[in-house]
Design an enzyme around this catalytic site. Structure first.
Site, PDB file in Angstrom:
ATOM      1  N   ALA A  81     -21.849   5.567  30.497  1.00 46.63           N
ATOM      2  CA  ALA A  81     -22.588   6.740  30.924  1.00 46.63           C
ATOM      3  C   ALA A  81     -22.119   7.312  32.381  1.00 46.63           C
ATOM      4  CB  ALA A  81     -24.053   6.255  30.870  1.00 46.63           C
ATOM      5  N   GLN A 189     -31.095   6.272  28.910  1.00 43.22           N
ATOM      6  CA  GLN A 189     -32.200   5.519  28.690  1.00 43.22           C
ATOM      7  C   GLN A 189     -33.078   5.892  27.331  1.00 43.22           C
ATOM      8  OE1 GLN A 189     -33.544   2.680  29.782  1.00 43.22           O
ATOM      9  NE2 GLN A 189     -31.697   2.719  31.539  1.00 43.22           N
ATOM     10  N   ALA A 210     -23.262   2.422  25.223  1.00 44.44           N
ATOM     11  CA  ALA A 210     -23.732   1.534  24.038  1.00 44.44           C
ATOM     12  C   ALA A 210     -24.462   0.522  24.739  1.00 44.44           C
ATOM     13  CB  ALA A 210     -22.330   0.932  23.515  1.00 44.44           C
ATOM     14  N   HIS A 211     -24.228   0.075  25.890  1.00 45.80           N
ATOM     15  CA  HIS A 211     -24.793  -1.315  26.254  1.00 45.80           C
ATOM     16  C   HIS A 211     -26.524  -1.185  26.523  1.00 45.80           C
ATOM     17  CE1 HIS A 211     -25.304  -1.403  30.854  1.00 45.80           C
ATOM     18  NE2 HIS A 211     -24.498  -0.480  30.941  1.00 45.80           N
ATOM     19  N   THR A 250      -6.020   5.234  26.143  1.00 44.48           N
ATOM     20  CA  THR A 250      -6.341   4.419  24.448  1.00 44.48           C
ATOM     21  C   THR A 250      -7.763   4.217  24.312  1.00 44.48           C
ATOM     22  OG1 THR A 250      -4.173   3.473  24.944  1.00 44.48           O
ATOM     23  CG2 THR A 250      -5.764   2.385  23.226  1.00 44.48           C
ATOM     24  N   CYS A 336     -31.859  -2.602  45.748  1.00 45.50           N
ATOM     25  CA  CYS A 336     -31.538  -3.476  46.847  1.00 45.50           C
ATOM     26  C   CYS A 336     -30.336  -3.563  47.096  1.00 45.50           C
ATOM     27  CB  CYS A 336     -32.304  -4.836  46.766  1.00 45.50           C
ATOM     28  SG  CYS A 336     -31.645  -5.947  47.940  1.00 45.50           S
TER      29      CYS A 336
END
Ligand code: PLP
Length: 390
Positions: A81, A189, A210-211, A250, A336
């Protein structure tokens, strides 16, 4: 707790699904062949290894598009993202620079948007930052007042990663449309958690990764609308004609396959998962409220991500609380940075007072969160809060 003897360091309960999510085993299974026998370069045109890789990439493109209500040729694969946000914002502004030199954004965006917009401001682009209210909702009226025929882009997220508040993207898209601007939305999100459709929600550019949806790290996508209106982007990197010239390099085939599978699972299971996860979240909130009666909720209780709970425990510093419960992986609402305590830019924009922000905690529930974990986490947080208040 457990009768399995040699287990000195059990895995903490993972409640930080806004930061990243565990890979779904079905996603991993889909990816594995593309590390092993199907390892080809998707741009290799002269043999079956390349053809297999290309076929897998095109299937994933279809899976991503379907989740968004888009066409597969409107999907550009990226590394995540952050890259999608950079490409969308820098690419759109560069494409329109001769006639439009204005961006509208919000103060609660992810740094991948805020820092990108700042880099353009430094280069002479005009920037309007919209106000948000105390629940973290971006002002539609302010957007309407700011948008004009010089506006190239509005960039407002679908849902916030700290407080979970969902944003009025459909209204913002209509404002963009009325003045010929484009709406970019960091949908990272919201994708897979909220029903999202780029046509009915009037989104012209959308970033995802994706994560955050139980896929692998390092694979993402940008939706780039092709019709009504056709969105043009200037490429932001050079060295290859992949992704129709919009993103050289790639392709990460296993990652893209994982992203595609992650999107498909979201499409098929989202309704059920949203119901389950939001009821677990409500249970967590109720339990915490029972144990800590003066607990404060941050964000919009009526418009937020199903797995998000952001609370403040008055008088209890979030850093102290997190250290007191190493058995739970949670995070502070307040960012933080490099050991230096600073108030979260999201809370600051909402006008949250510093002590409330300094005691804020973010719980992010996900697909693999269980009822038992929620009960245990609530008990641990309540006990730690009581201990720290003593
Ligand atoms: C995680 C996140 C990002 C960054 O995504 P990456 O794929 O890690 O670069 C951007 N925006 C939001 C809202 C996020 O939650």
């Amino acid at each position: 707790m457990s009768d399995r003897a040699p287990c000195p360091d059990p895995m903490p309960i993972y409640l930080d699904n806004h930061a990243t999510t565990p890979v779904d085993p079905r996603v991993l299974d889909a990816m594995l062949p593309y590390f092993r026998e199907k390892f080809g370069n998707a741009s290799s045109r002269s043999h079956v290894f390349g053809w297999d890789a290309e076929k897998a990439v095109e299937r994933a493109r279809e899976q991503v598009a379907q989740l968004l209500g888009a066409e597969s040729r409107e999907i550009v694969f990226t590394s995540g993202a952050t890259e999608s946000n950079n490409l969308a914002i820098r690419g759109a502004v560069a494409a329109r620079r001769d006639v439009r030199d204005h961006i509208i954004t919000s103060p609660i965006e992810h740094p991948a948007v805020l820092d990108t917009v700042e880099s353009l401001r430094a280069a002479g682009v005009r920037v309007t930052v919209l106000p948000v209210d105390s629940l973290g909702r971006v002002s539609v009226d302010a957007a309407r007042a700011a948008a004009d025929e010089k506006t190239a882009l509005l960039s407002v997220m679908v849902a916030n990663n700290e407080i979970g508040t969902t944003q009025p993207v459909r209204e913002l898209g209509a404002i963009a449309e009325a003045c010929g601007a484009w709406l970019h939305s960091d949908a990272t999100q919201g994708v897979g958690r909220l029903p999202l459709n780029v046509i009915t929600d009037t989104i012209h550019l959308a970033s995802l990764t994706a994560h955050k949806i139980h896929g692998p790290q390092g694979a993402g996508a940008l939706y780039v609308r092709r019709r009504n209106p056709a969105v043009r982007l200037v490429a932001q990197n050079f060295g290859g004609s992949q992704e129709r010239g919009m993103r050289a390099g790639t392709l990460n085939v296993p990652g893209i396959v994982g992203l595609g599978m992650a999107c498909e699972l979201c499409r098929l299971e989202m309704d059920e998962e949203t119901a389950r996860v939001s009821s677990l979240r409500d249970r967590l909130r109720d339990r915490l409220q029972d144990g800590i009666p003066d607990l404060l909720e941050n964000g919009d209780p009526d418009g937020r991500l199903p797995g998000n709970l952001n609370i403040s425990i008055p008088g209890v510093e979030n850093t102290a609380l997190m250290m007191a419960v190493p058995e739970i992986a949670i995070s502070s609402g307040a960012a933080c940075a490099s050991g230096q305590l600073s108030m979260s830019h999201v809370m600051a924009a909402m006008g949250v007072n510093p002590s409330r922000a300094g005691s804020s905690l973010r719980f992010g529930l996900g697909r693999f969160t269980t009822e038992t974990e929620i009960a245990t986490a609530a008990d641990l947080v309540i006990a730690a809060a009581r201990q720290l208040r003593r």
